[in-house]
Design a protein around this motif. Structure first.
Motif, short mmCIF file in Angstrom:
data_model
loop_
_atom_site.label_atom_id
_atom_site.label_comp_id
_atom_site.label_asym_id
_atom_site.label_seq_id
_atom_site.Cartn_x
_atom_site.Cartn_y
_atom_site.Cartn_z
N TYR A 1 0.81 -1.20 0.03
CA TYR A 1 0.06 0.17 -0.16
C TYR A 1 0.93 1.06 0.08
CZ TYR A 1 1.13 -0.01 4.91
OH TYR A 1 1.81 0.02 6.03
N ILE A 2 2.03 1.25 0.34
CA ILE A 2 3.03 2.10 0.48
C ILE A 2 3.10 2.69 -0.90
CG2 ILE A 2 5.38 3.22 0.84
CD1 ILE A 2 5.51 0.92 3.37
N LEU A 3 3.09 1.83 -2.00
CA LEU A 3 3.25 2.22 -3.49
C LEU A 3 2.08 3.25 -3.67
CD1 LEU A 3 3.96 -0.98 -5.47
CD2 LEU A 3 5.39 1.13 -5.40
N ILE A 4 1.01 2.96 -3.31
CA ILE A 4 -0.19 3.73 -3.73
C ILE A 4 0.00 5.26 -3.25
CG2 ILE A 4 -2.59 4.06 -3.55
CD1 ILE A 4 -3.00 0.90 -3.43
N ILE A 5 0.16 5.12 -1.54
CA ILE A 5 0.46 6.58 -1.05
C ILE A 5 1.72 7.26 -1.80
CG2 ILE A 5 1.12 7.72 1.30
CD1 ILE A 5 -0.07 5.17 2.49
N ALA A 6 2.81 6.74 -1.95
CA ALA A 6 3.87 7.25 -2.49
C ALA A 6 3.41 7.99 -3.94
CB ALA A 6 5.16 6.42 -2.43
N VAL A 7 3.20 7.10 -4.74
CA VAL A 7 3.06 7.45 -6.23
C VAL A 7 2.06 8.56 -6.29
CG1 VAL A 7 2.22 6.64 -8.40
CG2 VAL A 7 3.64 5.05 -7.21
N LEU B 1 -5.53 -1.21 -12.98
CA LEU B 1 -6.42 -0.26 -12.67
C LEU B 1 -5.88 0.63 -11.54
CD1 LEU B 1 -8.59 1.21 -13.91
CD2 LEU B 1 -10.27 -0.28 -12.50
N VAL B 2 -5.19 0.01 -10.44
CA VAL B 2 -4.67 0.67 -9.32
C VAL B 2 -3.51 1.73 -9.80
CG1 VAL B 2 -3.57 0.28 -7.04
CG2 VAL B 2 -5.43 -1.32 -7.82
N ALA B 3 -2.59 0.95 -10.77
CA ALA B 3 -1.63 1.83 -11.19
C ALA B 3 -1.97 2.96 -11.68
CB ALA B 3 -0.75 0.87 -12.09
N GLY C 1 -3.57 10.87 -9.23
CA GLY C 1 -2.62 11.85 -8.42
C GLY C 1 -2.30 13.24 -9.23
N THR C 2 -2.27 13.02 -10.55
CA THR C 2 -1.99 14.34 -11.27
C THR C 2 -3.32 15.27 -11.55
OG1 THR C 2 -1.12 15.20 -13.46
CG2 THR C 2 -2.68 13.30 -13.57
N ILE D 1 -6.41 8.90 -1.98
CA ILE D 1 -5.55 7.78 -1.41
C ILE D 1 -6.45 6.65 -0.94
CG2 ILE D 1 -3.76 7.16 -0.06
CD1 ILE D 1 -2.46 9.68 -0.76
N LEU D 2 -7.20 6.76 0.18
CA LEU D 2 -8.21 5.84 0.82
C LEU D 2 -9.02 5.02 -0.35
CD1 LEU D 2 -9.25 7.90 4.17
CD2 LEU D 2 -7.46 6.21 3.91
#
Length: 498
Positions: A152-158, A194-196, A203-204, A248-249
């Motif tokens: 999940y750190i990937l999602i938060i960071a990206v 789809l998550v990526a 994000g953008t 993010i959530l």
């Protein structure tokens, strides 16, 4: 009976182009006069459809034209595009776009965004070269082990980092480069593609929707409204923080559901085909993440750092960005001693794989060209600016937000929207005793919310990168958009009464 398949991104855009072409036969043509600053001879150029007049570059000229913007906003270069002049809208002879214009519009669009298309193709070439070296495979394998149990750190960071780029300097088209790198990482983490996509595109989108220092939206919109871009920034920072947490959530909730049960994925029926594209083939040999491959990834990452620095500090644009990726590919080729013929063939093959994405970007621009040539955008702006007459503050500001969401379909460029609409829309704040920063906020939120689903924006090109249909994206994103609409309405309503 065979189930009807949702049309491809290219077909969707051609359908939209046809619809817009029909609109040019239904909506009256019209245009505001434009005012542009000429730095060379320190003068203003006032133009309508047929005439151009040179005027003195003085504050009196602006006041006489009822353009309530300080002169220094023009002379300093803060406003670098022609603005609309309030009260000058005139109906013009209709310019309906017929069959020939419709046929030519995609070609005109491709020519108009040739610089972006070349950037996309060169990104494809660079990614193919890095893939050829095995650096991605080795690096992703190492990263997967490091993040095991904490994916999940990937999602938060990206999402956070890309949102930071969006809110600060307008990171947008450049994110096309991130999909070939990040999708395999997310798939290795047992998420779906789809998550990526969501982590990058949301994000953008959320970053540019609530811009803080973005020169292409907040700064140029504030300047065009005649106020400092720092006015209202505190509220935007709070709104950005809240909205980013919501996004993010939302993504994590979906991602964890997919990880627990892959059949819950919206794109489960494409799981095998997508993973075949983005997952590295298993082999009996494990690629060792040696110093040379680490250096390859360092050069690859450095390309993005140099690109961002160039855009922010050196006024680079797509041509210079393309040059950075080309140099990066050549350096990696020399470092890994790739045969010249193999290098050229690999680079061209990688570029060709993104050709469909490049065409989508061109087709989307072609739709905008149809609207511009049909002279209907200013007509829509004219009637939209009259829509809010007699409303109270709370209803007024929310109506402005929805007006901007509607206009975003016809004017997808944030900077273009700002200079064309702000001189017309921002004075409306004066009629209800509001600061003009509230109009800027409504503009940001309005076009930002529609950007999540805008087919004439970047979403179809992003979807093409991971081979996902527009219908599946809508199924995923609509609940989040509704949540963000509610959050935005609450924010705007509270802000006008504080």
């Amino acid at each position: 009976m065979k189930k009807m398949k949702f049309p491809s991104a290219q077909t969707v855009l051609l359908i939209i182009a046809t619809f817009v072409s029909v609109l040019t036969w239904c909506i009256p043509s019209g245009q505001y006069e434009r005012l542009a600053y000429n730095e060379e001879n320190n003068s203003f150029l006032k133009t309508d459809k047929e005439h151009s007049v040179v005027l003195e570059a003085t504050q009196k000229t602006l006041d006489d034209l009822q353009v309530n913007i300080p002169l220094e906003k023009f002379t300093s270069g803060a406003i670098y595009k022609a603005i609309s002049i309030p009260g000058t809208y005139q109906k013009l002879e209709a310019k309906p776009q017929g069959v020939i214009e419709l046929i030519l519009s995609p070609l005109k669009g491709i020519i108009a965004v040739a610089d972006i298309i070349i950037l996309v193709l060169f990104i494809g070439g660079l990614v193919a070269i890095v893939n050829f070296t095995g650096a991605f495979e080795a690096g992703i394998t190492r990263l997967s082990k490091l993040l095991e149990g904490k994916e999940y750190i990937l999602i938060i960071a990206v999402t956070s980092l890309i949102a930071l780029g969006g809110t600060s300097f307008g990171l947008g088209e450049e994110t096309i480069a991130f999909y070939p790198i990040l999708v395999p990482i997310f798939i290795a983490a047992k998420y779906d593609a789809l998550v990526a996509l969501a982590s990058i595109y949301v994000g953008t989108s959320i970053g540019t929707m609530i811009s803080t220092t973005n020169p292409f939206s907040t700064i140029i919109a504030s300047n065009s409204a005649g106020i400092s871009w720092t006015t209202g920034i505190e509220g935007r920072i709070i709104m950005l923080f809240i909205s980013l947490i919501i996004c993010i959530l939302y993504i994590i909730r979906y991602a964890q559901k997919v990880k627990k049960d892959p059949s819950k994925s919206i794109i489960f029926d494409q799981k095998e085909s997508i993973e075949k594209i983005f997952t590295f083939q298993e082999s009996s040999e494990t690629i060792h993440f040696n110093f040379r491959l680490k250096l390859v990834l360092f050069i690859f990452a450095l390309c993005f750092v140099v690109m961002v620095y160039g855009v922010i500090s050196l006024d680079w644009w797509f041509l210079e960005m393309t040059g950075v990726f080309f140099v990066g590919a050549v350096l990696i080729g020399f470092l890994c001693r790739i045969n010249e013929t193999i290098f050229v063939n690999t680079f061209i093959k990688g570029a060709s794989e993104l050709l469909s994405v490049a065409f989508i970007i061109g087709l989307a621009r072609g739709v905008t060209i149809l609207m511009e040539d049909g002279l209907i955008s200013d007509t829509l702006l004219y009637y939209a600016s009259s829509f809010t007459d007699g409303m109270n503050k709370g209803l007024f500001i929310n109506a402005i937000m929805f007006v901007y969401s509607g206009l975003a379909f016809f004017i997808p460029s944030s900077s273009g929207m700002a200079v064309l609409t702000m001189p017309i829309m921002s004075p409306l704040a004066d009629t209800v005793s509001l600061g003009r920063e509230h109009i800027v906020n409504a503009y940001l939120l309005g076009i930002g919310l529609f950007n999540f689903i805008n087919p004439t924006g970047l979403v179809l090109a992003s979807l093409a990168m991971i081979k996902v249909g527009y219908d599946k994206w809508l199924k995923f994103i609509i609940p989040l958009v509704l949540i963000l609409i509610g959050t935005s309405m609450i924010f705007l309503t509270i802000s006008v009464y504080l």
